[in-house]
Enzyme design. Structure first.
Site, short mmCIF file in Angstrom:
data_model
loop_
_atom_site.label_atom_id
_atom_site.label_comp_id
_atom_site.label_asym_id
_atom_site.label_seq_id
_atom_site.Cartn_x
_atom_site.Cartn_y
_atom_site.Cartn_z
N LYS A 328 0.77 -1.33 -0.20
CA LYS A 328 -0.10 -0.31 0.16
C LYS A 328 1.05 1.03 0.01
O LYS A 328 1.87 1.20 0.56
CB LYS A 328 -0.61 -0.12 1.32
N SER A 402 -9.54 1.10 3.19
CA SER A 402 -8.42 2.09 2.39
C SER A 402 -7.18 1.24 1.67
O SER A 402 -6.64 1.74 0.44
CB SER A 402 -7.59 3.10 2.78
N SER A 426 -8.79 -1.38 7.02
CA SER A 426 -8.59 -0.83 6.07
C SER A 426 -8.24 -2.27 5.39
O SER A 426 -7.61 -1.96 4.43
CB SER A 426 -7.82 0.17 5.86
#
Length: 717
Positions: A328, A402, A426
């Site tokens: 990420k 996310s 997330s």
């Protein structure tokens, strides 16, 4: 080897010892130069050169057992007895008792200078394991300050994390450290067996008596077997093992176990795997162009891959050798740009996050950075200026956030695993919406240094992988205490529990679910699928019990409907937000603007912190199995699966709804793992999450694994 496969030592005392290799460890006790080679502490302890030299006779047999144990997949754990250089962990009684014996032969004591360095002191030549039995990369080494292996160590947590139920013991000395550790393991519920010809000591009568005590009274402490039975059983099991998997094609990325097996057998090489990864990434851009933020050049990755191959040519391979992964884009890699999908925040990292470095040290191959909701704020996957990734299973439905790109990259088979982050769900939400595993460890157990914070007191890294077994392998590598992380938890502060050698299915476990009022948030189809998941978990050995769900519900409300949201401003930076508010994604801007314009009173912060402490205490008590608590809380990972259009039409309320069952996780210090449980009529995945108390990661992974196996078994039939 299958988790259902069993092996046995039929000639063990007091009766045959049966064990599943998948959950069995070989523990090798103190095969150090200090105990096995001349001029060390062991030779002083023994006092008889002839007897002492005979102890080394176990080494060839133990070498063979170790080699075979590795080949059939047993976990191997080594111990070393020794003390800190300042001897701060050496009790005076241990230091002086033997050297003070009026007629004894102990002329030197622990810490004194010997031919191989200071006796029984860590870091000295004599303290290390002999070359013939040296640990391989990924094999834990327990440095213990005592004769047993539990005081001042994380052995118990290591065993529980790996789901160990059975232990084979070897090493020196039988009458002291071997049987002391075995008896400690017995107290903690592990089924234990000494391999009699793989252990030795300095007093043969005491060696014999010690083993007799272990298996006496119908197995008071455990079993005593031998290597002949073990090697014979292992040979039979290997004869039944299917042939090696052929090399991957450019259309598939093999699982981590398949890659490991292919590399070890020589049927695969990392450069071939990397080339196929880049080909798949390029093709998938035609399906979804919003997955990646940045990708390393193929030439750069192949160069580092070649260096990796050269480094380990002819040597034992580390646990994640040649396994491609991605991150990420709020996790740092030295020299790479970290954007958090916010151009005004972007910077070139000057260090690599510790968790990432541990992966690289384990041989994993870094590919690139993945899309995410801006500044890790959101659960939708629709808040990035780099585009909106969609679910792997539908171009119309959200990927979740996310850690959106992290989930899609795994579900699409572009990389073997990814690291995301999880503050409010997330790592679990996008995993569920893409049909993969999303594991959120107990916060503070994985280093968060080198990660852009969303909410420092609540953040944790998360692991996404196709299966629980693969997520677990990655976790073993990064589960390392970071003394420089101010939010890190000491391993010795985490919860422990007794092992049940029968496993969750046979031994049983308790679980709870949210009340109907909370579950009514789910769509009708999700409610039906969750009911089926509950029944499936009951068929796996689970017993459903009722709990007070109030602290979880109140903690969920506390995250965004109270003052805790202000920590996000502190974590990102108040000045940065004021200066760059207009450049943020519209939804991200509205969230931070609302927080900045809040009429919050200072006293409310302390009030909410008190509420958080109270809810955490109540939640942790719910999972305290020594006081009647449950093993796991089963919840839907999400209440529904919106379309991208639905999310963009209602970006705040619908996003909040997605976190109904995830928001509380870090607020009250839970661990959690989302696994795929079923499929909707539209062909979309439905996920459930197993939640546990702080430190109970291994326990919920064990229970989730039984559930995952049941789901796969049903799908096959």
């Amino acid at each position: 080897m299958s988790s259902s496969t069993k092996m046995s030592l039929p000639n063990a005392r007091p009766y045959g010892f049966t064990f599943p290799p998948a959950t069995t460890a070989l523990i090798i006790i103190d095969m150090q130069r200090d105990f096995v080679d001349p001029n060390g502490f062991g030779s002083i302890q023994c006092g008889n050169p002839e007897i002492f030299s005979a102890v080394r006779n176990i080494v060839p047999t133990l070498q063979k057992v170790l080699e075979v144990a590795r080949s059939i997949g047993l976990r191997v754990i080594h111990t070393r007895e020794g003390h800190r250089p300042d001897l701060s962990d050496l009790p005076p009684s241990k230091k002086v008792r033997q050297v003070n014996a009026p007629h004894g032969h102990h002329t030197m004591g622990i810490g004194d200078q010997g031919p191989m360095g200071r006796l029984l002191v860590r870091g000295e030549w004599g303290h290390d394991i002999i070359d013939e039995l040296r640990q391989l990369p990924g094999e834990p080494v327990i440095d213990k300050p005592g004769k047993g292996s539990y005081w001042g160590t994380d052995l118990h947590r290591i065993l529980l994390a790996r789901g160990i139920t059975h232990i084979l013991f070897s090493g020196v000395t039988t009458e002291c450290c071997v049987t002391t550790t075995l008896r400690e393991c017995n107290d903690r519920g592990f089924e234990c067996c000494i391999l009699s010809d793989c252990t030795g000591g300095f007093d043969q009568q005491m060696v014999t008596t010690s083993m007799d005590i272990i298996c006496g009274q119908d197995g008071l402490f455990g079993y005593v077997g031998n290597s002949i039975d073990f090697l014979s059983q292992a040979a039979k099991s290997q004869a039944l093992t299917p042939p090696s998997t052929p090399p991957a094609t450019e259309d598939t990325l093999q699982s981590i176990p398949q890659l490991q097996k292919g590399y070890k057998s020589g049927l695969l090489d990392p450069e071939f795997v990397v080339s196929s990864v880049f080909e798949r990434i390029e093709r998938y851009k035609n399906v979804d162009s919003a997955v990646w933020i940045s990708i390393e050049s193929k030439e750069t990755v192949l160069k580092s891959t070649k260096a990796l191959s050269d480094k380990y040519a002819g040597k034992p391979l580390p646990s994640l050798y040649g396994v491609p992964f991605a991150l990420k884009d709020n996790i740092d890699v030295e020299g790479a740009v970290t954007t958090a999908t916010c151009e005004t925040f972007a910077y070139v990292a000057n260090t690599t996050a510790l968790a990432v470095q541990l992966l690289l040290d384990a041989g994993a191959i870094y590919i690139g950075k993945l899309n995410m909701d801006q500044l890790a704020t959101g659960l939708s996957g629709c808040r990035s200026p780099y585009g909106t990734p969609h679910s792997v299973h539908s171009k119309d439905h959200i990927s979740g956030g996310s850690s959106s790109g992290s989930a899609v990259a795994v579900a699409a088979g572009l990389v073997s695993f990814t690291l995301g982050t999880d503050t409010a769900g997330s790592g679990r939400v996008p995993a569920a919406l893409n049909g993969i595993v999303g594991f959120k460890p107990t916060k503070g157990t994985i280093s968060a240094r080198g990660t852009v914070p969303a909410c420092k007191s609540l953040d944790t890294l998360s692991v996404m992988a196709p299966t629980l077994a693969e997520a677990r392998e990655v976790w073993y590598v990064i589960d390392s205490h970071d003394a420089l992380d101010p939010f890190a938890k000491s391993p010795l502060s985490l919860s422990l529990w007794k092992s049940d050698f029968r496993g969750p299915r046979e031994g049983g476990f308790t679980f709870a679910i949210p009340p109907p009022s909370a579950l009514s948030t789910c769509s009708k189809e999700y409610q039906t699928l969750f009911d089926s998941s509950v029944q499936r978990l009951r068929s796996c050995g689970g017993r459903l019990v009722e709990i007070d769900y109030t602290p979880f519900a109140l903690a969920s409300d506390l995250l965004y409907n109270a003052s805790l949201v202000q920590e996000r401003i502190a974590s990102i930076g108040h000045e940065f937000l004021l200066a760059n508010l207009e450049s943020l994604h519209p939804t991200t801007k509205s969230l931070f603007l609302a927080a900045l314009e809040s009429d919050l009173k200072p006293w409310q912060v302390f009030q909410d912190q008190a509420f958080q402490t109270q809810y955490t205490m109540q939640a942790q008590r719910t999972f305290d199995i020594l006081k009647g608590g449950i093993d796991a809380l089963l919840v839907p990972s999400t209440p529904c699966h919106p379309t991208i259009q639905e999310m963009e039409s209602d970006p705040l309320d619908l996003n909040a709804k997605m976190g109904t069952f995830t928001h509380a996780g870090n607020v009250v210090d839970l661990c959690g793992v989302s696994v795929n449980a079923a499929w909707t009529e539209a062909g979309l995945p439905f996920g459930v999450t197993f939640l546990g108390g702080s430190g109970y990661d291994g326990r919920i992974l064990d229970i989730a694994t039984v559930f995952e196996q049941a789901v796969k078994s049903t799908a096959k039939s």
